[in-house]
Motif scaffolding. Structure first.
Motif, PDB file in Angstrom:
ATOM      1  N   GLY A  37       0.816  -1.214   0.000  1.00  0.00           N
ATOM      2  CA  GLY A  37       0.000   0.000   0.000  1.00  0.00           C
ATOM      3  C   GLY A  37       0.845   1.257   0.000  1.00  0.00           C
ATOM      4  N   ALA A  38       1.900   1.277   0.815  1.00  0.00           N
ATOM      5  CA  ALA A  38       2.792   2.441   0.861  1.00  0.00           C
ATOM      6  C   ALA A  38       3.470   2.659  -0.489  1.00  0.00           C
ATOM      7  N   SER A  39       3.836   1.569  -1.166  1.00  0.00           N
ATOM      8  CA  SER A  39       4.491   1.711  -2.475  1.00  0.00           C
ATOM      9  C   SER A  39       3.552   2.359  -3.486  1.00  0.00           C
ATOM     10  N   PHE A  40       2.258   2.062  -3.410  1.00  0.00           N
ATOM     11  CA  PHE A  40       1.292   2.682  -4.327  1.00  0.00           C
ATOM     12  C   PHE A  40       1.202   4.188  -4.070  1.00  0.00           C
ATOM     13  N   ALA A  97      -2.402  -4.168  -9.422  1.00  0.00           N
ATOM     14  CA  ALA A  97      -2.916  -3.601  -8.173  1.00  0.00           C
ATOM     15  C   ALA A  97      -2.705  -2.083  -8.144  1.00  0.00           C
ATOM     16  N   TYR A  98      -1.542  -1.637  -8.602  1.00  0.00           N
ATOM     17  CA  TYR A  98      -1.270  -0.197  -8.609  1.00  0.00           C
ATOM     18  C   TYR A  98      -2.226   0.537  -9.538  1.00  0.00           C
ATOM     19  N   GLN A  99      -2.474  -0.016 -10.705  1.00  0.00           N
ATOM     20  CA  GLN A  99      -3.384   0.639 -11.644  1.00  0.00           C
ATOM     21  C   GLN A  99      -4.794   0.724 -11.059  1.00  0.00           C
ATOM     22  N   GLY A 100      -5.200  -0.319 -10.347  1.00  0.00           N
ATOM     23  CA  GLY A 100      -6.494  -0.267  -9.685  1.00  0.00           C
ATOM     24  C   GLY A 100      -6.557   0.838  -8.648  1.00  0.00           C
ATOM     25  N   PHE A 101      -5.460   1.005  -7.907  1.00  0.00           N
ATOM     26  CA  PHE A 101      -5.386   2.086  -6.921  1.00  0.00           C
ATOM     27  C   PHE A 101      -5.466   3.445  -7.591  1.00  0.00           C
ATOM     28  N   VAL A 102      -4.711   3.634  -8.669  1.00  0.00           N
ATOM     29  CA  VAL A 102      -4.710   4.910  -9.381  1.00  0.00           C
ATOM     30  C   VAL A 102      -6.115   5.240  -9.878  1.00  0.00           C
ATOM     31  N   ASP A 103      -6.773   4.290 -10.510  1.00  0.00           N
ATOM     32  CA  ASP A 103      -8.104   4.526 -11.064  1.00  0.00           C
ATOM     33  C   ASP A 103      -9.094   4.926  -9.968  1.00  0.00           C
ATOM     34  N   ALA A 104      -8.949   4.312  -8.791  1.00  0.00           N
ATOM     35  CA  ALA A 104      -9.885   4.594  -7.698  1.00  0.00           C
ATOM     36  C   ALA A 104      -9.573   5.905  -6.985  1.00  0.00           C
ATOM     37  N   TYR A 105      -8.287   6.261  -6.909  1.00  0.00           N
ATOM     38  CA  TYR A 105      -7.901   7.402  -6.081  1.00  0.00           C
ATOM     39  C   TYR A 105      -7.871   8.740  -6.811  1.00  0.00           C
ATOM     40  N   VAL A 106      -7.667   8.725  -8.109  1.00  0.00           N
ATOM     41  CA  VAL A 106      -7.530   9.983  -8.856  1.00  0.00           C
ATOM     42  C   VAL A 106      -8.674  10.972  -8.590  1.00  0.00           C
ATOM     43  N   PRO A 107      -9.937  10.536  -8.516  1.00  0.00           N
ATOM     44  CA  PRO A 107     -11.008  11.506  -8.252  1.00  0.00           C
ATOM     45  C   PRO A 107     -10.861  12.253  -6.921  1.00  0.00           C
ATOM     46  N   TYR A 108     -10.111  11.687  -5.964  1.00  0.00           N
ATOM     47  CA  TYR A 108      -9.933  12.337  -4.664  1.00  0.00           C
ATOM     48  C   TYR A 108      -8.732  13.289  -4.653  1.00  0.00           C
ATOM     49  N   ASP A 196      -4.870   9.258   6.227  1.00  0.00           N
ATOM     50  CA  ASP A 196      -5.014   7.803   6.315  1.00  0.00           C
ATOM     51  C   ASP A 196      -6.425   7.345   5.980  1.00  0.00           C
ATOM     52  N   GLN A 197      -7.121   8.114   5.170  1.00  0.00           N
ATOM     53  CA  GLN A 197      -8.471   7.713   4.801  1.00  0.00           C
ATOM     54  C   GLN A 197      -8.479   7.131   3.399  1.00  0.00           C
ATOM     55  N   LEU A 202      -7.833   2.687  -0.078  1.00  0.00           N
ATOM     56  CA  LEU A 202      -7.835   2.214  -1.467  1.00  0.00           C
ATOM     57  C   LEU A 202      -6.550   1.462  -1.805  1.00  0.00           C
ATOM     58  N   ALA A 203      -5.435   1.877  -1.221  1.00  0.00           N
ATOM     59  CA  ALA A 203      -4.177   1.165  -1.462  1.00  0.00           C
ATOM     60  C   ALA A 203      -4.253  -0.253  -0.905  1.00  0.00           C
ATOM     61  N   LEU A 204      -4.714  -0.377   0.336  1.00  0.00           N
ATOM     62  CA  LEU A 204      -4.823  -1.706   0.940  1.00  0.00           C
ATOM     63  C   LEU A 204      -5.860  -2.558   0.226  1.00  0.00           C
ATOM     64  N   LYS A 205      -6.946  -1.940  -0.172  1.00  0.00           N
ATOM     65  CA  LYS A 205      -8.010  -2.671  -0.871  1.00  0.00           C
ATOM     66  C   LYS A 205      -7.481  -3.296  -2.163  1.00  0.00           C
ATOM     67  N   ASN A 206      -6.756  -2.534  -2.945  1.00  0.00           N
ATOM     68  CA  ASN A 206      -6.264  -3.062  -4.216  1.00  0.00           C
ATOM     69  C   ASN A 206      -5.153  -4.084  -4.010  1.00  0.00           C
ATOM     70  N   ALA A 207      -4.309  -3.884  -3.009  1.00  0.00           N
ATOM     71  CA  ALA A 207      -3.294  -4.885  -2.709  1.00  0.00           C
ATOM     72  C   ALA A 207      -3.948  -6.196  -2.283  1.00  0.00           C
ATOM     73  N   PHE A 208      -4.944  -6.111  -1.429  1.00  0.00           N
ATOM     74  CA  PHE A 208      -5.621  -7.313  -0.921  1.00  0.00           C
ATOM     75  C   PHE A 208      -6.355  -8.059  -2.030  1.00  0.00           C
ATOM     76  N   GLU A 209      -7.117  -7.322  -2.844  1.00  0.00           N
ATOM     77  CA  GLU A 209      -7.968  -7.984  -3.829  1.00  0.00           C
ATOM     78  C   GLU A 209      -7.170  -8.592  -4.977  1.00  0.00           C
ATOM     79  N   VAL A 210      -6.007  -8.028  -5.286  1.00  0.00           N
ATOM     80  CA  VAL A 210      -5.148  -8.647  -6.303  1.00  0.00           C
ATOM     81  C   VAL A 210      -4.414  -9.842  -5.700  1.00  0.00           C
TER      82      VAL A 210
END
Length: 274
Positions: A37-40, A97-108, A196-197, A202-210
C-alpha cells in the motif's frame, strides 16, 4: 532555495535487496499489505506534484523544488518499496494492483481540493510529511528484517527533509497572509482528521484484492487491519516527534506549548492506537 539541512542522497542501487532475509517477514501478511500500500501511495507522487505545481505556479522556487527534488524522491520511495515487496513476494501482480489504486484514487486528488490559501496548504503539507516521517520511523523500529530497516531509515530522512522545505515555504506565505493561530490549527486538525483515509484504504483494498482473487476488501477489513497495527503503533510510533512537528506551524508561545505538549501527546496516542 538554500538549505542548512544536508543529507546524503541515495538510489535503489544502495539498497541490498539480495541480502533480504525473507524468512523473517514473508509469513506476516500485514507487512505485505502495509508495504504494498505504501508503495502505491508514494509512486503516485507525480500526480500530487502536478496538483501542487498548478496551485503554486507563481512561485518559481517552490515549483522548481517540487519538480526537481520532491517528486523525484517521493517516486523513488515508491519504486524502492515496490522492489522490496516483489523481492519478498514475487508472485504479486504489482502493476495491476497499482493501476487499480490509481483509477480509484484519482477523483480524490484534485487541485481544487487543496487548502483555502497558499500558506494553509503549505501547513497541511507539513501535516502530511509529519505523518510519513512518523510512519517510516515506526517501520524502521518495528521491522523484523534488517534491509527493510535500512530502507525505512533512508525514506524517513527524506521525509523530514521535505517537511523542512514545506515549513520554510509556509513561513514565506504566512508572513504575507498573517493567518491566526486558530485558523492554522483548524486547518492542521482538518488535515490530520483526513489523513489515512481514502489513499490508505484504497491502497490496501487493491493490494488485498489482487493478492486474494475473488475476495473483497471492506471498510470493516480496513478497521480490523488498523486494530492489528495498534500494537506496532503503541510500541514504536514516535508520538513526541510527531506532535512537535505538527505544532511548529502554529508557533505557540514556549510556555503554552510546554503545557499543551503532554496533553496532545496522550490524546494522539489514544486516537491512533484506539
Amino acid at each position: 532555495m538554500p538549505t542548512d539541512d544536508v543529507r546524503p542522497t541515495w538510489s535503489l542501487a544502495d539498497i541490498p535487496y539480495a541480502a533480504i532475509e525473507k524468512e523473517k517477514i514473508i509469513g506476516n501478511m500485514d507487512w505485505f499489505y502495509l508495504l504494498a500500500g505504501a508503495s502505491f501511495v508514494e509512486t503516485l507522487s507525480d500526480l500530487y506534484t502536478r496538483n501542487l505545481v498548478d496551485y503554486y505556479q507563481e512561485n518559481v522556487n517552490a515549483t522548481a523544488w517540487l519538480r526537481q527534488e520532491w517528486e523525484i524522491e517521493e517516486v523513488q520511495h515508491g519504486h524502492a518499496l515496490r522492489q522490496y515487496v516483489l523481492t519478498v513476494w514475487p508472485d504479486f501482480d504489482w502493476e495491476r494492483a497499482y493501476q487499480g489504486f490509481v483509477d480509484a484514487y484519482v477523483p480524490y486528488c484534485r487541485t481544487e481540493l487543496l487548502g483555502p490559501t497558499h500558506a494553509l496548504e503549505m501547513a497541511s503539507r507539513c501535516v502530511v510529511e509529519t505523518g510519513t516521517a512518523s510512519f517510516y520511523t515506526m517501520i524502521q523500529a518495528a521491522s523484523p528484517e534488517a534491509v527493510l530497516r535500512q530502507l525505512a531509515a533512508r525514506i524517513r530522512a527524506d521525509e523530514i527533509h521535505h517537511y523542512k522545505y514545506f515549513y520554510r515555504f509556509f513561513l514565506q506565505y504566512q508572513a504575507r497572509e498573517k493567518n491566526s493561530r486558530w485558523r492554522i490549527g483548524r486547518e492542521l486538525w482538518k488535515r490530520v482528521a483526513e489523513a489515512d483515509q481514502e489513499d490508505s484504504y484504497l491502497a490496501l483494498k487493491n493490494a488485498f484484492e489482487v493478492k486474494n482473487p475473488g475476495q473483497q476488501f471492506s471498510p470493516e477489513d480496513f478497521s480490523a487491519f488498523r486494530r492489528r497495527m495498534g500494537n506496532w503503533i503503541s510500541h514504536h510510533y514516535p508520538f513526541d516527534m510527531a506532535i512537535k512537528m505538527l505544532l511548529k506551524p502554529i508557533a505557540l508561545p514556549p510556555m503554552l506549548q510546554k503545557a499543551a505538549f503532554p496533553l496532545l501527546t496522550r490524546s494522539a496516542r489514544r486516537a491512533i492506537v484506539h
